[in-house]
Motif scaffolding. Structure first.
Motif, PDB file in Angstrom:
ATOM      1  N   ARG A  21       0.799  -1.208  -0.013  1.00  0.00           N
ATOM      2  CA  ARG A  21      -0.250   0.029  -0.116  1.00  0.00           C
ATOM      3  C   ARG A  21       0.800   1.239  -0.094  1.00  0.00           C
ATOM      4  O   ARG A  21       0.523   2.309  -0.699  1.00  0.00           O
ATOM      5  CB  ARG A  21      -0.962  -0.132   1.385  1.00  0.00           C
ATOM      6  CG  ARG A  21      -1.753   1.092   1.469  1.00  0.00           C
ATOM      7  CD  ARG A  21      -2.344   1.013   2.786  1.00  0.00           C
ATOM      8  NE  ARG A  21      -3.758   1.755   2.775  1.00  0.00           N
ATOM      9  CZ  ARG A  21      -4.378   1.966   4.121  1.00  0.00           C
ATOM     10  NH1 ARG A  21      -3.947   1.149   5.175  1.00  0.00           N
ATOM     11  NH2 ARG A  21      -5.527   2.708   4.036  1.00  0.00           N
ATOM     12  N   GLU A  36      -6.904   6.076  -3.130  1.00  0.00           N
ATOM     13  CA  GLU A  36      -7.099   4.805  -2.685  1.00  0.00           C
ATOM     14  C   GLU A  36      -8.678   4.264  -2.644  1.00  0.00           C
ATOM     15  O   GLU A  36      -9.521   5.010  -2.124  1.00  0.00           O
ATOM     16  CB  GLU A  36      -6.471   4.769  -1.294  1.00  0.00           C
ATOM     17  CG  GLU A  36      -6.384   3.413  -0.736  1.00  0.00           C
ATOM     18  CD  GLU A  36      -5.507   3.348   0.479  1.00  0.00           C
ATOM     19  OE1 GLU A  36      -4.499   2.778   0.631  1.00  0.00           O
ATOM     20  OE2 GLU A  36      -6.013   3.834   1.608  1.00  0.00           O
ATOM     21  N   SER A  39     -11.991  -1.879  -4.940  1.00  0.00           N
ATOM     22  CA  SER A  39     -12.870  -2.113  -6.055  1.00  0.00           C
ATOM     23  C   SER A  39     -12.667  -3.557  -6.408  1.00  0.00           C
ATOM     24  O   SER A  39     -11.571  -4.162  -5.990  1.00  0.00           O
ATOM     25  CB  SER A  39     -12.192  -1.181  -7.164  1.00  0.00           C
ATOM     26  OG  SER A  39     -12.816  -1.706  -8.594  1.00  0.00           O
ATOM     27  N   ALA A  75      -7.329  -0.773  -4.275  1.00  0.00           N
ATOM     28  CA  ALA A  75      -7.170  -0.423  -5.443  1.00  0.00           C
ATOM     29  C   ALA A  75      -6.762   1.101  -5.368  1.00  0.00           C
ATOM     30  O   ALA A  75      -6.941   1.845  -4.331  1.00  0.00           O
ATOM     31  CB  ALA A  75      -8.155  -0.605  -6.520  1.00  0.00           C
ATOM     32  N   LYS A  91      -6.827   4.728  -7.824  1.00  0.00           N
ATOM     33  CA  LYS A  91      -7.428   5.356  -8.993  1.00  0.00           C
ATOM     34  C   LYS A  91      -6.616   6.493  -9.460  1.00  0.00           C
ATOM     35  O   LYS A  91      -6.556   7.338  -8.398  1.00  0.00           O
ATOM     36  CB  LYS A  91      -8.923   5.656  -8.913  1.00  0.00           C
ATOM     37  CG  LYS A  91     -10.050   4.642  -9.108  1.00  0.00           C
ATOM     38  CD  LYS A  91     -11.377   4.818  -8.588  1.00  0.00           C
ATOM     39  CE  LYS A  91     -12.140   5.856  -9.498  1.00  0.00           C
ATOM     40  NZ  LYS A  91     -13.483   5.927  -8.851  1.00  0.00           N
ATOM     41  N   MET A 127      -8.682   3.393 -13.409  1.00  0.00           N
ATOM     42  CA  MET A 127      -7.842   2.505 -12.260  1.00  0.00           C
ATOM     43  C   MET A 127      -6.640   2.245 -12.923  1.00  0.00           C
ATOM     44  O   MET A 127      -6.385   2.271 -13.956  1.00  0.00           O
ATOM     45  CB  MET A 127      -8.787   1.060 -12.623  1.00  0.00           C
ATOM     46  CG  MET A 127     -10.213   1.052 -11.799  1.00  0.00           C
ATOM     47  SD  MET A 127     -10.461   2.047 -10.474  1.00  0.00           S
ATOM     48  CE  MET A 127      -9.610   0.884  -9.239  1.00  0.00           C
ATOM     49  N   VAL A 148      -3.856   0.259 -10.485  1.00  0.00           N
ATOM     50  CA  VAL A 148      -3.483  -0.960 -10.033  1.00  0.00           C
ATOM     51  C   VAL A 148      -4.337  -1.544  -8.767  1.00  0.00           C
ATOM     52  O   VAL A 148      -5.034  -0.680  -8.138  1.00  0.00           O
ATOM     53  CB  VAL A 148      -1.896  -1.124  -9.745  1.00  0.00           C
ATOM     54  CG1 VAL A 148      -1.029  -0.621 -10.751  1.00  0.00           C
ATOM     55  CG2 VAL A 148      -1.929   0.105  -8.239  1.00  0.00           C
ATOM     56  N   TYR A 149      -4.552  -2.689  -8.683  1.00  0.00           N
ATOM     57  CA  TYR A 149      -5.089  -3.421  -7.569  1.00  0.00           C
ATOM     58  C   TYR A 149      -4.207  -4.053  -6.877  1.00  0.00           C
ATOM     59  O   TYR A 149      -2.987  -4.577  -7.503  1.00  0.00           O
ATOM     60  CB  TYR A 149      -6.259  -4.410  -8.018  1.00  0.00           C
ATOM     61  CG  TYR A 149      -7.376  -3.715  -8.959  1.00  0.00           C
ATOM     62  CD1 TYR A 149      -8.428  -3.430  -8.489  1.00  0.00           C
ATOM     63  CD2 TYR A 149      -6.873  -3.663 -10.291  1.00  0.00           C
ATOM     64  CE1 TYR A 149      -9.722  -3.031  -9.185  1.00  0.00           C
ATOM     65  CE2 TYR A 149      -8.065  -2.978 -11.034  1.00  0.00           C
ATOM     66  CZ  TYR A 149      -9.313  -2.566 -10.471  1.00  0.00           C
ATOM     67  OH  TYR A 149     -10.478  -2.374 -11.170  1.00  0.00           O
ATOM     68  N   TYR A 150      -4.401  -4.612  -5.668  1.00  0.00           N
ATOM     69  CA  TYR A 150      -3.617  -5.465  -4.954  1.00  0.00           C
ATOM     70  C   TYR A 150      -4.406  -6.504  -4.007  1.00  0.00           C
ATOM     71  O   TYR A 150      -5.602  -5.881  -3.451  1.00  0.00           O
ATOM     72  CB  TYR A 150      -2.186  -5.018  -4.522  1.00  0.00           C
ATOM     73  CG  TYR A 150      -2.769  -4.015  -3.208  1.00  0.00           C
ATOM     74  CD1 TYR A 150      -2.619  -4.603  -1.733  1.00  0.00           C
ATOM     75  CD2 TYR A 150      -2.918  -2.761  -3.507  1.00  0.00           C
ATOM     76  CE1 TYR A 150      -2.625  -3.799  -0.876  1.00  0.00           C
ATOM     77  CE2 TYR A 150      -3.242  -1.956  -2.365  1.00  0.00           C
ATOM     78  CZ  TYR A 150      -3.116  -2.429  -1.076  1.00  0.00           C
ATOM     79  OH  TYR A 150      -3.465  -1.491  -0.007  1.00  0.00           O
ATOM     80  N   TYR A 186      -2.133  -6.318  -9.452  1.00  0.00           N
ATOM     81  CA  TYR A 186      -2.765  -6.447 -10.623  1.00  0.00           C
ATOM     82  C   TYR A 186      -2.676  -5.150 -11.400  1.00  0.00           C
ATOM     83  O   TYR A 186      -3.647  -4.130 -11.223  1.00  0.00           O
ATOM     84  CB  TYR A 186      -4.390  -6.695 -10.290  1.00  0.00           C
ATOM     85  CG  TYR A 186      -4.579  -7.965  -9.528  1.00  0.00           C
ATOM     86  CD1 TYR A 186      -4.701  -9.331 -10.058  1.00  0.00           C
ATOM     87  CD2 TYR A 186      -4.729  -7.919  -8.278  1.00  0.00           C
ATOM     88  CE1 TYR A 186      -4.595 -10.241  -9.314  1.00  0.00           C
ATOM     89  CE2 TYR A 186      -4.732  -8.981  -7.445  1.00  0.00           C
ATOM     90  CZ  TYR A 186      -4.966 -10.125  -7.950  1.00  0.00           C
ATOM     91  OH  TYR A 186      -5.062 -11.314  -7.370  1.00  0.00           O
ATOM     92  N   THR A 221      -3.014  -4.154 -14.505  1.00  0.00           N
ATOM     93  CA  THR A 221      -3.597  -4.636 -15.897  1.00  0.00           C
ATOM     94  C   THR A 221      -2.449  -5.421 -17.071  1.00  0.00           C
ATOM     95  O   THR A 221      -1.299  -5.394 -16.451  1.00  0.00           O
ATOM     96  CB  THR A 221      -3.933  -3.292 -16.648  1.00  0.00           C
ATOM     97  OG1 THR A 221      -2.861  -2.318 -17.030  1.00  0.00           O
ATOM     98  CG2 THR A 221      -4.891  -2.450 -15.660  1.00  0.00           C
TER      99      THR A 221
END
Length: 125
Positions: A28, A40, A43, A48, A50, A54, A56-58, A68, A70
């Motif tokens: 994070r 932050e 999602s 994630a 933005k 978007m 990245v996600y984790y 993630y 993409t």
């Protein structure tokens, strides 16, 4: 039984075992430092970031942290990701190894540039 819907990243992280929480916090912090203007969010029920879309996600798992960025984030850094299990949109960082902070930072910065370029091309249309 319906899965719990997380309202905040703190709530998400708090559900993990004590040994995994610091790794999620490090992830994070790394993303937030690389993308200080990003928002932050939760999602798909995971943390994630933005920024003009978007970024990245984790997510945390028993044996790895999923990242993630993409498909483009993975394709762009494929040569540097050979030590990790990857799929079209995901990278797995094993829990028992240190997070590759420099690599995560580079991928996040790449995604920022990509989102900025996408936003600019939309404006031009």
């Amino acid at each position: 039984m319906e899965a719990h819907k997380f309202a905040t990243v703190d709530e998400y992280i708090s559900t993990f075992p004590q040994e995994i929480r610091p790794i999620l916090e490090k992830m994070r912090h790394t993303i937030s430092k690389a993308a200080p203007k990003a928002e932050e969010v939760i999602s798909y029920n995971m943390p994630a970031f933005k920024l003009k879309g978007m970024l990245v996600y984790y997510a945390g798992y028993k044996k790895h942290i999923g990242f993630y960025p993409t498909a483009s984030g993975i394709t762009e850094f494929a040569d540097e990701l050979t030590d990790y299990k990857t799929s079209k949109g995901a990278i797995q960082f094993p829990i028992d190894k240190p997070l590759p902070i420099g690599l995560i930072t580079k991928i996040v910065k790449f995604r920022i540039v990509e989102n900025n370029e996408k936003a600019l091309s939309k404006k031009k249309k």
